[in-house]
Motif scaffolding. Structure first.
Motif, PDB file in Angstrom:
ATOM      1  N   ALA A   7      -1.836  -4.166 -32.860  1.00 18.64           N
ATOM      2  CA  ALA A   7      -2.015  -5.206 -31.846  1.00 18.64           C
ATOM      3  C   ALA A   7      -0.688  -5.858 -31.477  1.00 18.64           C
ATOM      4  CB  ALA A   7      -2.998  -6.259 -32.358  1.00 18.64           C
ATOM      5  N   TYR A   8       0.206  -6.035 -32.459  1.00 18.11           N
ATOM      6  CA  TYR A   8       1.488  -6.699 -32.187  1.00 18.11           C
ATOM      7  C   TYR A   8       2.356  -5.886 -31.230  1.00 18.11           C
ATOM      8  CZ  TYR A   8       5.756  -9.334 -32.938  1.00 18.11           C
ATOM      9  OH  TYR A   8       6.877 -10.099 -32.743  1.00 18.11           O
ATOM     10  N   GLN A   9       2.137  -4.576 -31.200  1.00 21.09           N
ATOM     11  CA  GLN A   9       2.915  -3.734 -30.294  1.00 21.09           C
ATOM     12  C   GLN A   9       2.734  -4.123 -28.823  1.00 21.09           C
ATOM     13  OE1 GLN A   9       5.087  -2.169 -32.719  1.00 21.09           O
ATOM     14  NE2 GLN A   9       5.040  -0.681 -31.042  1.00 21.09           N
ATOM     15  N   PHE A  10       1.659  -4.837 -28.498  1.00 20.20           N
ATOM     16  CA  PHE A  10       1.357  -5.173 -27.107  1.00 20.20           C
ATOM     17  C   PHE A  10       1.655  -6.641 -26.775  1.00 20.20           C
ATOM     18  CE2 PHE A  10      -1.377  -1.637 -28.354  1.00 20.20           C
ATOM     19  CZ  PHE A  10      -1.144  -0.730 -27.331  1.00 20.20           C
ATOM     20  N   THR A  11       2.253  -7.386 -27.695  1.00 21.25           N
ATOM     21  CA  THR A  11       2.474  -8.812 -27.470  1.00 21.25           C
ATOM     22  C   THR A  11       3.768  -9.063 -26.696  1.00 21.25           C
ATOM     23  OG1 THR A  11       3.627  -9.077 -29.585  1.00 21.25           O
ATOM     24  CG2 THR A  11       1.233  -9.390 -29.582  1.00 21.25           C
ATOM     25  N   PRO A  12       3.831 -10.126 -25.892  1.00 24.44           N
ATOM     26  CA  PRO A  12       5.068 -10.475 -25.176  1.00 24.44           C
ATOM     27  C   PRO A  12       6.236 -10.745 -26.121  1.00 24.44           C
ATOM     28  CG  PRO A  12       3.188 -11.660 -24.257  1.00 24.44           C
ATOM     29  CD  PRO A  12       2.699 -11.006 -25.516  1.00 24.44           C
ATOM     30  N   LEU A  13       5.967 -11.333 -27.296  1.00 29.44           N
ATOM     31  CA  LEU A  13       7.043 -11.615 -28.244  1.00 29.44           C
ATOM     32  C   LEU A  13       7.724 -10.334 -28.692  1.00 29.44           C
ATOM     33  CD1 LEU A  13       8.634 -13.575 -29.989  1.00 29.44           C
ATOM     34  CD2 LEU A  13       6.816 -13.426 -31.714  1.00 29.44           C
ATOM     35  N   LYS A  14       6.930  -9.308 -28.951  1.00 28.47           N
ATOM     36  CA  LYS A  14       7.491  -8.017 -29.343  1.00 28.47           C
ATOM     37  C   LYS A  14       8.452  -7.503 -28.278  1.00 28.47           C
ATOM     38  CE  LYS A  14       7.506  -3.715 -31.185  1.00 28.47           C
ATOM     39  NZ  LYS A  14       7.714  -3.279 -32.567  1.00 28.47           N
ATOM     40  N   TYR A  15       8.049  -7.555 -27.010  1.00 29.07           N
ATOM     41  CA  TYR A  15       8.871  -7.017 -25.934  1.00 29.07           C
ATOM     42  C   TYR A  15      10.103  -7.884 -25.683  1.00 29.07           C
ATOM     43  CZ  TYR A  15       5.402  -3.482 -24.844  1.00 29.07           C
ATOM     44  OH  TYR A  15       4.563  -2.401 -24.919  1.00 29.07           O
ATOM     45  N   ARG A  16       9.963  -9.182 -25.848  1.00 35.35           N
ATOM     46  CA  ARG A  16      11.128 -10.064 -25.668  1.00 35.35           C
ATOM     47  C   ARG A  16      12.184  -9.774 -26.722  1.00 35.35           C
ATOM     48  NH1 ARG A  16      12.966 -15.161 -27.431  1.00 35.35           N
ATOM     49  NH2 ARG A  16      14.215 -16.231 -25.840  1.00 35.35           N
ATOM     50  N   CYS A  17      11.743  -9.608 -27.976  1.00 35.60           N
ATOM     51  CA  CYS A  17      12.691  -9.315 -29.053  1.00 35.60           C
ATOM     52  C   CYS A  17      13.330  -7.946 -28.861  1.00 35.60           C
ATOM     53  CB  CYS A  17      11.982  -9.390 -30.404  1.00 35.60           C
ATOM     54  SG  CYS A  17      11.462 -11.055 -30.884  1.00 35.60           S
ATOM     55  N   LEU A  18      12.549  -6.976 -28.398  1.00 33.69           N
ATOM     56  CA  LEU A  18      13.102  -5.649 -28.141  1.00 33.69           C
ATOM     57  C   LEU A  18      14.171  -5.699 -27.052  1.00 33.69           C
ATOM     58  CD1 LEU A  18      10.011  -3.252 -28.274  1.00 33.69           C
ATOM     59  CD2 LEU A  18      11.995  -3.228 -29.790  1.00 33.69           C
ATOM     60  N   GLU A  19      13.954  -6.487 -26.015  1.00 31.54           N
ATOM     61  CA  GLU A  19      14.932  -6.587 -24.941  1.00 31.54           C
ATOM     62  C   GLU A  19      16.244  -7.169 -25.450  1.00 31.54           C
ATOM     63  OE1 GLU A  19      14.942  -5.375 -21.856  1.00 31.54           O
ATOM     64  OE2 GLU A  19      13.069  -4.419 -22.482  1.00 31.54           O
ATOM     65  N   LYS A  20      16.174  -8.140 -26.359  1.00 34.71           N
ATOM     66  CA  LYS A  20      17.385  -8.708 -26.948  1.00 34.71           C
ATOM     67  C   LYS A  20      18.136  -7.647 -27.754  1.00 34.71           C
ATOM     68  CE  LYS A  20      17.407 -13.115 -25.783  1.00 34.71           C
ATOM     69  NZ  LYS A  20      18.562 -13.784 -25.128  1.00 34.71           N
ATOM     70  N   CYS A  21      17.395  -6.858 -28.512  1.00 32.72           N
ATOM     71  CA  CYS A  21      18.031  -5.831 -29.337  1.00 32.72           C
ATOM     72  C   CYS A  21      18.596  -4.699 -28.488  1.00 32.72           C
ATOM     73  CB  CYS A  21      17.025  -5.269 -30.340  1.00 32.72           C
ATOM     74  SG  CYS A  21      16.518  -6.437 -31.628  1.00 32.72           S
ATOM     75  N   ARG A  22      17.993  -4.437 -27.340  1.00 38.72           N
ATOM     76  CA  ARG A  22      18.445  -3.344 -26.479  1.00 38.72           C
ATOM     77  C   ARG A  22      19.594  -3.744 -25.563  1.00 38.72           C
ATOM     78  NH1 ARG A  22      12.256  -1.948 -24.809  1.00 38.72           N
ATOM     79  NH2 ARG A  22      11.703  -0.604 -26.591  1.00 38.72           N
ATOM     80  N   SER A  23      20.041  -4.991 -25.635  1.00 37.45           N
ATOM     81  CA  SER A  23      21.126  -5.469 -24.766  1.00 37.45           C
ATOM     82  C   SER A  23      22.257  -6.020 -25.624  1.00 37.45           C
ATOM     83  CB  SER A  23      20.604  -6.551 -23.816  1.00 37.45           C
ATOM     84  OG  SER A  23      19.457  -6.104 -23.115  1.00 37.45           O
ATOM     85  N   PRO A  24      22.953  -5.146 -26.360  1.00 40.05           N
ATOM     86  CA  PRO A  24      23.954  -5.623 -27.318  1.00 40.05           C
ATOM     87  C   PRO A  24      25.105  -6.388 -26.677  1.00 40.05           C
ATOM     88  CG  PRO A  24      24.077  -3.235 -27.084  1.00 40.05           C
ATOM     89  CD  PRO A  24      22.816  -3.675 -26.398  1.00 40.05           C
ATOM     90  N   LEU A  25      25.584  -5.942 -25.498  1.00 38.69           N
ATOM     91  CA  LEU A  25      26.721  -6.612 -24.883  1.00 38.69           C
ATOM     92  C   LEU A  25      26.366  -8.032 -24.482  1.00 38.69           C
ATOM     93  CD1 LEU A  25      29.580  -6.584 -23.837  1.00 38.69           C
ATOM     94  CD2 LEU A  25      28.749  -5.567 -21.697  1.00 38.69           C
ATOM     95  N   SER A  26      25.248  -8.208 -23.779  1.00 41.00           N
ATOM     96  CA  SER A  26      24.865  -9.557 -23.364  1.00 41.00           C
ATOM     97  C   SER A  26      24.548 -10.428 -24.573  1.00 41.00           C
ATOM     98  CB  SER A  26      23.662  -9.491 -22.421  1.00 41.00           C
ATOM     99  OG  SER A  26      22.530  -8.921 -23.069  1.00 41.00           O
ATOM    100  N   PHE A  27      23.991  -9.844 -25.634  1.00 42.49           N
ATOM    101  CA  PHE A  27      23.676 -10.633 -26.828  1.00 42.49           C
ATOM    102  C   PHE A  27      24.957 -11.142 -27.475  1.00 42.49           C
ATOM    103  CE2 PHE A  27      22.772 -11.313 -31.293  1.00 42.49           C
ATOM    104  CZ  PHE A  27      21.553 -11.973 -31.268  1.00 42.49           C
ATOM    105  N   VAL A  28      25.955 -10.280 -27.636  1.00 39.63           N
ATOM    106  CA  VAL A  28      27.201 -10.694 -28.279  1.00 39.63           C
ATOM    107  C   VAL A  28      27.921 -11.731 -27.429  1.00 39.63           C
ATOM    108  CG1 VAL A  28      29.485  -9.932 -29.042  1.00 39.63           C
ATOM    109  CG2 VAL A  28      27.460  -8.553 -29.582  1.00 39.63           C
TER     110      VAL A  28
END
Length: 258
Positions: free
Chosen positions: A153-174
């Motif tokens: 169920a957690y795979q479909f939550t907005p929090l999961k996708y928000r955290c994934l987007e942060k992890c997938r954007s290393p340059l903007s995160f740093v």
């Protein structure tokens, strides 16, 4: 603009960093294998951990968090190489870059260690509920199905996708977390914050270790690969939903079968 010499230096630093992380992860995998093969392997399994009468609560906590941290180094630290490489590229000209990178890694592991302590507390609480309830003792098998359903169920939550987007954007995160002031504090905080988003991505999948076995290296490797792909590859974006459906189906089948 980077000169050829600068690019060569950056490439060497990136290769050295990658080799260091892979070596550290390899040592963690070896440690997990040795712990699983040891005479005390049962202490790593969720059905036995924390229930021995000759183990103090503090030792139980430290042992679990220590084992959890080793598991994090093996499974999760390699998935943070994009962030580490990006940070090194930005701070690579500094003389203290090795210390700063170490602080980033330390902050990351502290986050996962704290989550391990939370998992340990929840595990002990559930064990006490099982001990106090005859119904729960007769339906212990339902715990695995519940974890699978939760992870699915957690795979479909907005929090999961928000955290994934942060992890997938290393340059903007740093860039967002590195302003060049209080360098050591910011480096540690960058690693800590990255750990928070990484936990946000993967905490439910990590709980699957309580279903497949805390010493099962095969399942650890599979889960580590799944989380690495989901976090760091383009086609990881299309993995989340099918993985969620598979976990929901597995959890439902587990409950129906019993």
């Amino acid at each position: 603009m980077l000169t050829t010499t600068d690019r060569d230096t950056l490439t060497r630093h990136r290769m050295l960093l990658s080799a260091s992380i892979i070596t550290l992860a390899g040592a963690a995998w070896l440690a997990l294998w040795m712990m699983g093969a040891s005479a005390h392997a049962s202490m790593h399994h969720h059905h036995h951990h924390g229930t021995s009468i000759d183990v103090t609560p503090m030792f139980s906590l430290l042992f679990f968090v220590g084992s959890w941290t080793v598991m994090t180094i093996a499974m999760m630290l390699p998935t943070s190489l994009p962030i580490l490489n990006t940070f090194q590229a930005i701070a690579g000209s500094r003389d203290d870059r090795t210390l700063l990178l170490t602080l980033v890694v330390a902050g990351y592991l502290v986050t996962w260690g704290l989550f391990g302590a939370v998992v340990h507390a929840g595990q002990l609480g559930i064990q006490q509920l099982v001990i106090a309830s005859a119904w729960a003792q007769q339906h212990v098998w339902a715990g695995g199905g519940a974890i699978l359903l939760l992870a699915g169920a957690y795979q479909f939550t907005p929090l999961k996708y928000r955290c994934l987007e942060k992890c997938r954007s290393p340059l903007s995160f740093v860039i967002e977390h590195w302003q060049g002031r209080n360098h050591r504090q910011q480096a540690f905080r960058l690693g800590f914050d990255h750990g928070l988003f990484c936990v946000g991505c993967c905490w439910a999948l990590m709980l699957l270790m309580f279903v497949v076995g805390m010493t099962n290296l095969g399942w650890m490797l599979i889960l580590a690969l799944v989380m690495a792909v989901e976090k760091n590859t383009r086609w990881g974006r299309v993995l989340s939903a099918p993985l969620g459906m598979a976990l929901l189906s597995w959890g439902g089948a587990t409950l129906v079968w019993h």
